[in-house]
Design a protein around this motif. Structure first.
Motif, short mmCIF file in Angstrom:
data_model
loop_
_atom_site.label_atom_id
_atom_site.label_comp_id
_atom_site.label_asym_id
_atom_site.label_seq_id
_atom_site.Cartn_x
_atom_site.Cartn_y
_atom_site.Cartn_z
N ARG A 106 0.85 -1.20 0.00
CA ARG A 106 0.00 0.00 0.00
C ARG A 106 0.88 1.25 0.00
NH1 ARG A 106 -2.31 -1.78 5.34
NH2 ARG A 106 -0.09 -2.22 5.42
N VAL A 107 0.39 2.30 -0.63
CA VAL A 107 1.18 3.54 -0.71
C VAL A 107 0.40 4.71 -0.12
CG1 VAL A 107 2.35 2.75 -2.81
CG2 VAL A 107 0.34 4.21 -3.02
N ALA A 108 1.12 5.78 0.22
CA ALA A 108 0.47 7.01 0.70
C ALA A 108 1.11 8.19 -0.01
CB ALA A 108 0.65 7.14 2.20
N GLN A 109 0.32 9.22 -0.25
CA GLN A 109 0.86 10.41 -0.91
C GLN A 109 1.22 11.48 0.13
OE1 GLN A 109 -0.82 12.88 -4.48
NE2 GLN A 109 -1.90 13.52 -2.66
N ILE A 110 2.45 12.00 0.03
CA ILE A 110 2.87 13.09 0.91
C ILE A 110 3.32 14.25 0.03
CG2 ILE A 110 4.59 13.82 2.64
CD1 ILE A 110 3.32 11.63 3.98
N LEU A 111 2.67 15.40 0.17
CA LEU A 111 3.09 16.57 -0.60
C LEU A 111 3.74 17.58 0.34
CD1 LEU A 111 0.00 17.01 -2.95
CD2 LEU A 111 2.20 15.96 -3.48
N LEU A 112 4.98 17.93 0.04
CA LEU A 112 5.73 18.83 0.93
C LEU A 112 6.13 20.11 0.21
CD1 LEU A 112 8.26 16.30 2.53
CD2 LEU A 112 6.20 17.23 3.61
N THR A 113 6.42 21.14 0.99
CA THR A 113 7.03 22.35 0.43
C THR A 113 8.26 22.66 1.28
OG1 THR A 113 5.74 23.77 1.87
CG2 THR A 113 4.86 23.38 -0.32
N HIS A 114 9.25 23.27 0.66
CA HIS A 114 10.45 23.68 1.41
C HIS A 114 10.04 24.60 2.55
CE1 HIS A 114 14.16 22.57 -0.96
NE2 HIS A 114 13.18 21.92 -1.50
N ASP A 115 9.11 25.49 2.24
CA ASP A 115 8.62 26.44 3.23
C ASP A 115 8.07 25.74 4.45
OD1 ASP A 115 9.17 28.78 2.14
OD2 ASP A 115 7.10 29.45 1.87
N GLY A 116 7.26 24.73 4.19
CA GLY A 116 6.64 23.99 5.29
C GLY A 116 7.69 23.37 6.19
N LEU A 117 8.75 22.85 5.57
CA LEU A 117 9.79 22.19 6.36
C LEU A 117 10.67 23.18 7.11
CD1 LEU A 117 10.99 19.27 4.04
CD2 LEU A 117 9.29 19.23 5.84
N SER A 118 10.56 24.49 6.76
CA SER A 118 11.39 25.50 7.43
C SER A 118 10.87 25.83 8.82
CB SER A 118 11.42 26.79 6.62
OG SER A 118 11.87 26.51 5.35
N VAL A 119 9.66 25.42 9.12
CA VAL A 119 9.15 25.63 10.47
C VAL A 119 9.39 24.33 11.24
CG1 VAL A 119 7.08 26.18 11.82
CG2 VAL A 119 7.40 27.18 9.55
N ASN A 125 6.38 17.44 12.69
CA ASN A 125 5.07 16.85 12.46
C ASN A 125 5.08 15.94 11.23
OD1 ASN A 125 2.67 16.64 13.65
ND2 ASN A 125 1.87 18.60 12.98
N ALA A 126 5.72 16.44 10.16
CA ALA A 126 5.83 15.65 8.93
C ALA A 126 6.60 14.36 9.23
CB ALA A 126 6.55 16.45 7.85
N ARG A 127 7.65 14.49 10.05
CA ARG A 127 8.45 13.32 10.42
C ARG A 127 7.59 12.28 11.14
NH1 ARG A 127 13.67 14.14 14.00
NH2 ARG A 127 14.55 14.33 11.94
N LYS A 128 6.75 12.78 12.06
CA LYS A 128 5.89 11.87 12.84
C LYS A 128 4.96 11.10 11.90
CE LYS A 128 4.78 13.97 17.02
NZ LYS A 128 3.79 14.82 17.66
N THR A 129 4.37 11.81 10.94
CA THR A 129 3.45 11.16 9.99
C THR A 129 4.19 10.09 9.19
OG1 THR A 129 2.32 13.26 9.80
CG2 THR A 129 1.78 11.60 8.14
N LEU A 130 5.39 10.45 8.70
CA LEU A 130 6.15 9.49 7.90
C LEU A 130 6.53 8.26 8.72
CD1 LEU A 130 8.13 12.13 5.90
CD2 LEU A 130 7.03 10.17 4.85
N PHE A 131 6.97 8.49 9.96
CA PHE A 131 7.33 7.37 10.82
C PHE A 131 6.12 6.46 11.06
CE2 PHE A 131 11.27 9.20 13.20
CZ PHE A 131 11.99 9.07 12.03
N THR A 132 4.95 7.09 11.24
CA THR A 132 3.74 6.30 11.49
C THR A 132 3.40 5.45 10.26
OG1 THR A 132 2.98 8.07 12.91
CG2 THR A 132 1.34 6.44 12.30
#
Ligand code: ADP
Length: 382
Positions: A106-119, A125-132
């Motif tokens: 099974r796959v999941a879609q994650i859409l990120l922005t550089h801006d989002g990761l700057s906070v 939070n993104a890390r937590k989702t990916l780990f889960t």
């Protein structure tokens, strides 16, 4: 590098970020090739069954959108490209979904922005989702959020995104799959005498020169962004392999320890996750010019930056923003998060720490940049 060292390096990999370039997913006319998805799914499922957690970073949204909308030529204006990418992103994920389901994954879609990761909070939070997702056994497929990220479409920089994802998920290998066997000393498409480079021990001036020459008209990021990405991963202690994703069995062969592609070895000195985020994810907002004493204190003795060593402030920035520390020769020696805004620093340039409160009427801290928030650039080879 000896064969058995490479085998040992690969055998330690538990989590891998695999970036699939648009050149892998498209044919010579830039059209999406559906058959490729099955090959990728087969290969990725195979390494997953071997006990390695895969995270994909996939380009190809525009190519998928062009196919869906039956467009022949890639439009030039940004908003049309973004609209096409939005159409294509769902198709892209649908192809992956279909291909992986054939292998019970099974796959999941994650859409990120550089801006989002700057906070930092959102980064964590993104890390937590990916780990889960990984814990649930799902394969994350990451792409930049084209609707809001203008630069991605202009520079096609999913290589750098993949490197940031590598530190985000704390992977131990980054694989950049492209339509070429790896890095050559010059572009082999234009030079028949180009020589293949199988290992890069250190990203030195010679490698940077290759990067400077590799941007062709038809390529998206070319080797320039791939070398940058390798550098980002190397600073985090992670090796990178650039390999040909057009050939079958590339991933299985890499994981069997076969000498395939160009291997970039990690930096000897690894920085921690937070400092890596400071140095590579954030964008600098200003510059602080420092004197020679401050340069030595920072680079050789790991000290904080104090107002006494500051000569000048350039740009406008607030407390907590990223600033570059430039020496008197104009060389960037460090970058870090500032404890004072630019207006305040201008007032205390060259001052003794004991005078900060007298001049400003308050004091947040003795340091302008605390050593824990300071990354020495020369050691990172940025
Ligand atoms: P992707 O879409 O997979 O990210 P790009 O098309 O951006 O790939 O980059 C891969 C291309 O980079 C190759 O097809 C090749 O034409 C070009 N290239 C330029 N310089 C070099 C070099 N020194 N070594 C290898 N490839 C190079």
């Amino acid at each position: 590098m000896k064969k058995r060292d490479r085998k040992a390096l690969i055998s330690r990999v538990k989590k891998v970020v695999i970036k699939i370039g648009s050149s892998v997913l498209t044919n010579e006319y830039g059209e999406l090739s559906e058959g490729v998805f099955d090959e990728i799914a087969r290969e990725v499922s195979r390494i997953k069954s071997g006990g390695v957690e895969p995270i994909l970073v996939s380009s190809g949204a525009i190519a998928a959108g062009m196919k869906k909308l039956r467009l022949g030529e890639k439009p030039k204006d940004i908003s049309t490209k973004q609209a096409i990418a939005a159409c294509g992103q769902s198709t892209l994920i649908w192809y992956y979904e279909k291909a992986f389901s054939g292998f019970g994954e099974r796959v999941a879609q994650i859409l990120l922005t550089h801006d989002g990761l700057s906070v930092r909070k959102r980064f964590l939070n993104a890390r937590k989702t990916l780990f889960t997702l990984l814990r649930m056994g799902v394969i994350p497929i990451v792409n930049e959020n084209d609707t809001v990220a203008v630069e991605e479409i202009m520079f096609g920089d999913n290589d750098n995104l993949a490197a940031l994802v590598t530190s985000l998920v704390e992977a131990d290998l980054l694989i950049l799959l492209s339509d070429i066997d790896g890095l050559y000393n010059k572009n082999p498409r234009n030079h028949s005498d180009a020589e293949f480079i199988s290992v890069i021990e250190e990203i030195d001036e010679r490698v940077k020169e290759i990067a400077g020459e590799t941007l062709g008209k038809t390529t998206t990021g070319g080797m320039k962004t791939k070398i940058e990405a390798s550098k980002t991963a190397a600073a985090f202690g992670v090796p990178t392999i650039i390999a040909n994703g057009k050939n079958s069995n590339t991933l299985s062969e890499i994981f069997s320890g076969k000498e395939l592609g160009t291997l970039f070895l990690p930096a000897k000195e690894k920085i921690n996750a937070r400092k890596h985020w400071i140095a590579f994810t954030l964008k600098p907002s200003g510059e602080i010019i420092i004197d020679d004493g401050a340069r030595r204190a920072i680079t050789s003795f790991g000290k904080s930056l104090l107002p006494a060593g500051i000569k000048e402030v350039r740009g406008e920035f607030e407390v907590g923003e990223l600033v570059k520390c430039i020496d008197e020769m104009g060389v960037e020696v460090a970058r870090g998060l500032t404890c004072y805004g630019s207006d305040d620093i201008k007032k205390i340039v060259g001052a003794k720490t004991s005078n900060i409160e007298k001049i400003l009427g308050y004091k947040y801290s003795d340091e302008i940049i605390h050593r824990d928030d300071l990354v020495v650039i020369s050691r990172m080879g940025i």
